[in-house]
Design a protein around this motif. Structure first.
Motif, mmCIF file in Angstrom:
data_model
loop_
_atom_site.group_PDB
_atom_site.id
_atom_site.type_symbol
_atom_site.label_atom_id
_atom_site.label_comp_id
_atom_site.label_asym_id
_atom_site.label_seq_id
_atom_site.Cartn_x
_atom_site.Cartn_y
_atom_site.Cartn_z
ATOM 1 N N GLN A 78 0.869 -1.124 0.066
ATOM 2 C CA GLN A 78 -0.073 0.162 -0.024
ATOM 3 C C GLN A 78 0.817 1.227 0.085
ATOM 4 N N THR A 79 1.904 1.248 0.757
ATOM 5 C CA THR A 79 2.892 2.212 0.729
ATOM 6 C C THR A 79 3.314 2.719 -0.523
ATOM 7 N N LEU A 80 3.683 1.507 -1.226
ATOM 8 C CA LEU A 80 4.427 1.822 -3.020
ATOM 9 C C LEU A 80 3.164 2.328 -3.391
ATOM 10 N N GLN A 81 2.137 1.878 -3.392
ATOM 11 C CA GLN A 81 1.003 2.274 -4.233
ATOM 12 C C GLN A 81 0.603 3.882 -4.113
ATOM 13 N N VAL A 82 0.956 4.318 -2.841
ATOM 14 C CA VAL A 82 0.992 5.721 -2.554
ATOM 15 C C VAL A 82 2.116 6.551 -3.029
ATOM 16 N N ILE A 83 3.135 6.014 -3.085
ATOM 17 C CA ILE A 83 4.391 6.673 -3.664
ATOM 18 C C ILE A 83 4.151 6.827 -5.117
ATOM 19 N N LYS A 84 3.809 5.583 -5.704
ATOM 20 C CA LYS A 84 3.631 5.599 -7.083
ATOM 21 C C LYS A 84 2.551 6.603 -7.735
ATOM 22 N N LYS A 85 1.577 6.766 -6.698
ATOM 23 C CA LYS A 85 0.313 7.845 -7.121
ATOM 24 C C LYS A 85 0.977 9.238 -6.978
ATOM 25 N N TYR A 86 1.588 9.485 -5.852
ATOM 26 C CA TYR A 86 2.049 10.726 -5.638
ATOM 27 C C TYR A 86 2.890 11.197 -6.736
ATOM 28 N N ASN A 87 4.091 10.287 -7.138
ATOM 29 C CA ASN A 87 5.215 10.497 -8.250
ATOM 30 C C ASN A 87 4.216 10.941 -9.437
ATOM 31 N N LYS A 88 3.148 10.179 -9.800
ATOM 32 C CA LYS A 88 2.513 10.379 -11.389
ATOM 33 C C LYS A 88 1.773 11.632 -11.116
ATOM 34 N N ASN A 90 2.639 14.184 -9.406
ATOM 35 C CA ASN A 90 3.658 15.427 -9.692
ATOM 36 C C ASN A 90 4.742 15.303 -10.508
ATOM 37 N N GLU A 91 4.336 14.127 -11.538
ATOM 38 C CA GLU A 91 5.486 14.123 -12.773
ATOM 39 C C GLU A 91 6.630 13.807 -12.146
ATOM 40 N N ASN A 92 6.826 12.964 -11.203
ATOM 41 C CA ASN A 92 8.260 12.926 -10.603
ATOM 42 C C ASN A 92 8.938 11.736 -11.249
ATOM 43 N N PHE A 93 9.384 11.993 -12.347
ATOM 44 C CA PHE A 93 10.200 10.849 -13.365
ATOM 45 C C PHE A 93 11.201 11.711 -13.919
ATOM 46 N N GLU A 94 12.340 11.164 -13.805
ATOM 47 C CA GLU A 94 13.591 11.519 -14.462
ATOM 48 C C GLU A 94 14.003 10.856 -15.632
ATOM 49 N N TYR A 95 14.473 11.611 -16.680
ATOM 50 C CA TYR A 95 15.214 10.901 -17.740
ATOM 51 C C TYR A 95 16.515 10.882 -17.868
ATOM 52 N N GLU A 96 16.992 12.067 -17.276
ATOM 53 C CA GLU A 96 18.470 12.162 -17.310
ATOM 54 C C GLU A 96 19.593 11.010 -16.587
ATOM 55 N N ASN A 97 20.460 10.743 -17.273
ATOM 56 C CA ASN A 97 21.554 9.843 -16.739
ATOM 57 C C ASN A 97 22.225 10.235 -15.578
ATOM 58 N N ASP A 98 22.459 9.387 -14.547
ATOM 59 C CA ASP A 98 22.964 9.955 -13.420
ATOM 60 C C ASP A 98 24.537 9.959 -13.744
ATOM 61 N N GLU A 99 25.400 11.050 -13.156
ATOM 62 C CA GLU A 99 26.871 11.212 -13.328
ATOM 63 C C GLU A 99 27.632 10.335 -12.764
ATOM 64 N N LEU A 100 27.124 9.862 -11.549
ATOM 65 C CA LEU A 100 27.849 8.844 -10.928
ATOM 66 C C LEU A 100 28.244 7.624 -11.497
ATOM 67 N N GLU A 101 29.548 7.203 -11.532
ATOM 68 C CA GLU A 101 29.758 6.024 -11.955
ATOM 69 C C GLU A 101 29.327 4.743 -11.485
ATOM 70 N N TRP A 271 2.948 12.788 2.984
ATOM 71 C CA TRP A 271 1.559 12.675 3.983
ATOM 72 C C TRP A 271 0.957 14.051 3.925
ATOM 73 N N GLU A 272 1.659 15.117 3.754
ATOM 74 C CA GLU A 272 0.817 16.266 3.694
ATOM 75 C C GLU A 272 -0.066 16.353 2.308
ATOM 76 N N ASP A 273 0.318 15.515 1.274
ATOM 77 C CA ASP A 273 -0.408 15.540 0.172
ATOM 78 C C ASP A 273 -1.578 14.582 0.447
ATOM 79 N N ILE A 274 -1.458 13.648 1.080
ATOM 80 C CA ILE A 274 -2.498 12.637 1.506
ATOM 81 C C ILE A 274 -3.519 13.425 2.384
ATOM 82 N N CYS A 275 -3.145 14.156 3.232
ATOM 83 C CA CYS A 275 -4.147 14.962 4.160
ATOM 84 C C CYS A 275 -4.953 16.004 3.330
#
Length: 448
Positions: A78-88, A90-101, A271-275
């Motif tokens: 359930q927690t992962l579903q909540v995180i997934k919905k929040y990310n969706k 807020n369009e919280n998805f990155e396309y850039e590659n990480d610079e850390l080797e 949690w703020e967004d849920i409330c």
């Protein structure tokens, strides 16, 4: 692959961390970089909620309010579903590659994205326009008139050949096949490491091709780049970028120094967004759209938002010139009920108290600000006929019922006629489900 459940902010010894990471300083430094871990000199705490995949170890880090692991798999799902919905949301998805080797920070997010996007939008498609003579498709009158002679009869033109057109979905398009391969591979990999079920995803098998069937990696990436330059559909661009990023990073899955994360080190924001969603926050509603006890006063503009009423500090110089500061007070959420003006603040604290002790509570600054929110809205409240004000902190609890525990008082402010702050415990299972289902909880259940 080994899997462990870890509690957010629970102290863990150095020896225990060694059993998870070995002596790999690089991976540990990466966790510090992403604010996923704190170290206080003797113990480690995971300042994170979500999944961390390290080499052959899966760390499932669950929120601090969960009391025990008796039902941890369902709680964590359930927690992962909540995180997934929040990310969706807020369009919280990155396309850039990480610079850390050797570190692939968002690779797990990408794999989940490919599968969920397939559920929602299907496979990447390439439409071909086919022309034929006297077919069953739509007549292309421009081509028919320009390319053929007409027979005139009774002043009407007749054509012996009609140019017709129809569209087909190219099932053997290079990028379609590549997309099918990536989705299938992501599904298999998530299933292998035991995360497919955890993320409540069903297996997807669309392709039996290998990556070598598409050419060398550099060749594939170049083709994706060229396709991006000629493709203007927003969703297809998103898919092409994701495929490029995934293929450029996928080899890190087999590296020894492999790390990927899915989750957040700022779960208090979720949690703020849920409330806000569950209690129908009105802070960003236009004043003209609010159902006030009385008609909107002429001092206020209808197109202003409720949040904009709070005045900003002024810096005033001796010569009379002043500057307004950018920031000011910002409550988490405001709503109305029974002509009461209700100010609520989501507090992601694991507060514990009884007759003998109190710990895990918000500090003085939080208490002071909560009183001052009422003061900031006092004029608006009085001008519009609200019969009262209710003020409260909203804490998560693993218990199953909403529980108004009492209130916190600061006399130097309550003596000004400001409402004390009620302490309300909210059952996270119900709150999460309401958030996921886009439903509301009635304010009267808070017993304000």
């Amino acid at each position: 692959m080994k899997s462990f459940y870890i509690k957010e902010l629970k102290p863990y010894s150095k020896d225990y961390i060694k059993t998870l990471l070995g002596n790999n300083e690089k991976l540990l430094n990466a966790l510090f970089k992403y604010d996923a871990v704190n170290f206080n000199g003797s113990t480690y705490q995971f300042n994170y909620v979500g999944v961390i995949l390290i080499d052959n170890v899966v760390l499932n880090i669950y929120p601090k309010y969960i009391k025990n692991e008796d039902n941890i798999e369902n709680d964590f799902k359930q927690t992962l579903q909540v995180i997934k919905k929040y990310n969706k949301l807020n369009e919280n998805f990155e396309y850039e590659n990480d610079e850390l080797e050797d570190i692939s920070f968002n690779l797990l997010s990408m794999m989940i994205f490919f599968i969920e996007d397939y559920y929602e939008n299907g496979i990447y498609n390439k439409i071909q326009n086919i022309l034929e003579i006297n077919g069953n498709g739509e007549i292309n009158w421009d081509r028919t008139i320009n390319d053929n002679f007409a027979i005139i009869k009774n002043n009407k033109p007749y054509y012996t050949e009609l140019q017709t057109k129809y569209k087909i979905d190219d099932l053997f398009d290079y990028f379609r096949l590549l997309h099918e391969y990536i989705i299938t591979e992501c599904s298999k990999r998530l299933e292998e490491i035991g995360l497919l079920e955890l993320f409540d995803l069903t297996p997807v098998e669309l392709s039996d091709m290998e990556l070598d069937d598409f050419g060398e990696c550099k060749f594939i990436l170049n083709k994706l780049t060229k396709e991006l330059n000629v493709e203007f559909n927003t969703h297809k661009q998103k898919l092409l970028k994701s495929m490029h990023s995934y293929l450029s990073k996928k080899n890190s899955l087999t590296n020894e120094n492999y790390l990927t994360l899915y989750g957040t080190s700022t779960y208090h924001v979720i949690w703020e967004d849920i409330c806000c969603k569950v209690f129908g926050d009105k802070l960003h509603k236009h004043l003209g759209d609010l159902k006030l006890p009385q008609k909107l006063n002429a001092n206020y503009k209808m197109n202003k938002e409720l949040i904009e009423i709070i005045k900003r500090p002024k810096w005033i110089l001796n010569n009379g010139i002043f500057h307004k500061a950018e920031g000011t007070f910002k409550p988490d959420l405001i709503t109305f009920f029974n002509n009461n003006f209700i100010i609520l603040d989501a507090k992601y604290y694991n507060i514990q108290f009884d007759e003998k002790q109190l710990f895990g509570q918000p500090g003085l600054e939080s208490i002071t600000k909560q009183y001052l929110y009422e003061l900031a809205y006092r004029e608006f409240i009085e001008l519009h006929g609200f019969k009262g004000v209710k003020n409260g902190f909203l804490f998560p609890t693993y218990d199953s019922q909403i529980d108004n525990k009492g209130y916190v008082e600061l006399e130097i402010l309550s003596n000004l006629g400001l409402e004390n702050i009620q302490v309300i415990m909210l059952p996270v299972h119900e709150m999460n489900q309401m958030y996921l289902d886009n439903k509301k909880i009635e304010i009267k259940r808070l017993n304000l």
